[in-house]
Design an enzyme around this catalytic site. Structure first.
Site, PDB file in Angstrom:
ATOM      1  N   ASP A  78      -6.515  -0.900  -6.380  1.00 21.77           N
ATOM      2  CA  ASP A  78      -7.926  -0.826  -6.271  1.00 21.77           C
ATOM      3  C   ASP A  78      -8.516  -0.289  -5.176  1.00 21.77           C
ATOM      4  OD1 ASP A  78      -7.495  -2.699  -4.433  1.00 21.77           O
ATOM      5  OD2 ASP A  78      -8.444  -4.398  -5.806  1.00 21.77           O
TER       6      ASP A  78
ATOM      7  N   TYR B 203       0.847  -1.141  -0.045  1.00 21.97           N
ATOM      8  CA  TYR B 203      -0.062   0.126   0.228  1.00 21.97           C
ATOM      9  C   TYR B 203       0.947   1.117  -0.163  1.00 21.97           C
ATOM     10  CZ  TYR B 203      -4.743  -1.964   0.729  1.00 21.97           C
ATOM     11  OH  TYR B 203      -5.841  -2.436   0.546  1.00 21.97           O
TER      12      TYR B 203
ATOM     13  N   HIS C 295     -10.573  -6.926  -5.121  1.00 20.44           N
ATOM     14  CA  HIS C 295     -10.422  -6.972  -3.687  1.00 20.44           C
ATOM     15  C   HIS C 295     -11.315  -7.895  -2.945  1.00 20.44           C
ATOM     16  CE1 HIS C 295      -7.894  -4.006  -1.316  1.00 20.44           C
ATOM     17  NE2 HIS C 295      -8.432  -4.756  -0.431  1.00 20.44           N
TER      18      HIS C 295
HETATM   19  C1  PYR Z   1      -8.971  -4.568   3.306  1.00 22.86           C
HETATM   20  O1  PYR Z   1      -9.468  -4.633   4.535  1.00 22.86           O
HETATM   21  O2  PYR Z   1      -9.523  -4.908   2.313  1.00 22.86           O
HETATM   22  C2  PYR Z   1      -7.666  -4.205   3.154  1.00 22.86           C
HETATM   23  O3  PYR Z   1      -6.942  -4.416   2.131  1.00 22.86           O
HETATM   24  C3  PYR Z   1      -6.847  -3.508   4.278  1.00 22.86           C
END
Ligand code: PYR
Length: 508
Positions: A267, A239, A371
């Protein structure tokens, strides 16, 4: 530094004077509570207490001394002094955990990845379950990630000698792995297991798969890297921090300590609305916040009745979201190329167009991913996007110039097979590894990887494939993939899925 007794510690239990003990040192965090990325409330819950276990559940202990002057060490906790009940919240927590695990099924009864999830749902701490399991908003994409696989049909070839099946493959042109599967990065591993992400590192080492180590891990990068077995290759998920020097340092450290790939998350300019996570936090903390903090917590505003109205945008996710920089752009990717020689892979690409742009920059790969359905609800599943990425790269003459990885909803060996057939080099497994870790620790994660291998071997055998390179596009019918209509209800998945709930009445 002098000794601080438990009684003295307990006297500093409010926002006017807030001390906590972590790892044997007592800190004055009265100023820090107002700038804590996770908000004041989380710290105030531990005010006047030995907060070591609560702290370690989310952070690495080595983090605290690194804070600026708003965290002041005031003494060493005198462990021989009389302990007060108010010093400790961990006994009640341990009792609750034991109650949740009473009568838990054995590892031997776990047959597939859903079983880990079913057990995790009942045994994990509710806030940990809420953080791991939640998806964005209506969780349409979360569920679609799994449902999409049912719209791809397998077309087996017969009369192939499949007495020997080899599931091994190579990632990023350098790492030979036993399976086309890696453990992808997920934050806050200590919510699920006291040893956090190191459990995943050890299991990955034992089964010769790659772990992608997260920036927002509960364990430090050193803890995770030190848990490797010799010759175990790992990747680092990044990140990008608003302070690019922080990012440069961590990238250089990952490279110096032998990480073999840099996976930049693209993303998540901000974290999505995860309402299970938000709802649980809301129920748990309402009285806490209104009554105890006096209300100068970041994100609060006064209502007309004088009570504090709390902006709970993100539950547990809120605690970590301030480490993410929303200004990240393609220029930063070019900058990262000047910082590191590690192969750079973009994690979270969702269109063929962005994959082409990544290939034009000469990146090593992309992870086609939404994600885990935690960011933008109603976007497409990774497996649905995959054919578009392959087609656009082919059209641009860039197919084969970089590797394509995919994640989201993978629960069966057949799902992995389908991704390979549609052009993926490897598949990321996220939540299943967290659930296996949270329920059975390292043994659980190893079993999960074994299950993926056993299932993939079986599917390869039944499909007439003896090695990964035998798996080709013509072995699947994906013509219904983008219709988004699934005719068969998947009962096992429905059983483990926890539906979203509206607010509950309190009529007691
Ligand atoms: C999430 O909670 O999806 C992260 O990537 C921190």
């Amino acid at each position: 530094m002098g000794l601080v007794t438990y009684k003295q510690l307990a006297e500093h239990n409010n926002s006017g004077s807030c001390w906590i003990a972590v790892g044997g040192t007592v800190y004055d965090v009265t100023q820090f509570i107002h700038t804590h990325p996770g908000g004041a409330k989380i710290i105030l819950k531990e005010a006047g207490k030995d907060a070591t276990s609560a702290f370690e559940a989310v952070h690495s202990v080595e983090l605290l001394p690194r804070f600026d002057e708003t965290v002041k060490p005031v003494g060493t906790l005198d462990k021989s002094s009389e302990r007060l009940d108010s010093n400790d919240s961990s006994t009640a927590e341990a009792d609750a955990a034991a109650l949740r695990r009473a009568g838990m099924p054995s590892l031997g009864s776990v047959l597939n990845s859903f079983d880990f999830e079913a057990i995790a749902r009942q045994t994990m701490k509710p806030e940990a379950w809420a953080y791991y399991s939640s998806g964005a908003e209506d969780e349409i994409t979360l569920r679609e990630n799994h449902a999409a696989f049912h719209r791809i049909a397998l077309k087996p070839r017969v009369l192939v000698n499949v007495s020997h099946i080899d599931t091994s493959t190579t990632f990023l042109k350098q790492t030979r792995v036993s399976l086309p599967v890696y453990i992808t990065a997920c934050a806050l591993g200590k919510l699920g297991h006291p040893d956090g992400e190191t459990v995943l590192t050890r299991a990955a080492g034992a089964r010769n798969v790659v772990q992608m180590m997260p920036t927002l891990a509960s364990c430090s990068l050193d803890d995770m890297l030190n848990a490797r077995v010799d010759s175990q290759d790992t990747w680092f998920q990044l990140y990008v921090n608003a302070d690019r020097n922080v990012t440069r340092d961590v990238v250089l450290k990952a490279e110096a300590r032998g990480c073999k790939g840099l996976f930049v998350t693209v993303d998540a300019p901000q974290l999505g609305r995860r309402e299970k996570d938000m709802r649980l936090k809301y129920q748990e903390d309402i009285s806490d916040i209104i009554v105890k903090t006096g209300g100068d917590e970041e994100g609060e505003s006064s209502t007309s009745t004088g009570q504090k109205k709390v902006n709970r945008a993100m539950g547990a996710a809120r605690a970590i979201s301030s480490f993410i920089d929303p200004s990240l752009s393609w220029k930063d990717i070019e900058w990262l190329q000047t910082v590191t020689r590690m192969p750079i892979v973009l994690k979270g690409v969702q269109t063929g167009a962005d994959a082409v742009q990544a290939a034009k920059l000469g990146l090593a790969g992309v992870v086609v991913s939404n994600h885990g359905g935690r960011q933008l609800d109603t976007c497409r599943s990774g497996i649905e996007i995959l054919p578009e990425v392959v087609a656009d790269l082919k059209r641009a003459g860039l197919h084969g110039k970089m590797e394509i990885y995919v994640d989201g909803g993978f629960r069966r060996g057949s799902d992995v097979f389908k991704a390979i057939a549609l052009g993926a080099t490897g598949v990321g497994i996220g939540r299943p590894s967290l659930y296996a870790m949270s329920t059975f620790g390292q043994e659980g994660v190893e079993r999960l990887l074994d299950i993926f291998r056993e299932e993939l071997e079986m599917v390869m055998g039944l499909m007439g494939c003896t090695k990964i390179s035998d798996i080709t596009e013509d072995m699947v019918d994906a013509s219904h993939l983008s219709t988004r209509v699934s005719l068969v209800r998947d009962m096992l998945h429905q059983t483990v899925y926890e539906p979203l709930q509206p607010p509950q009445f309190n009529r007691s």
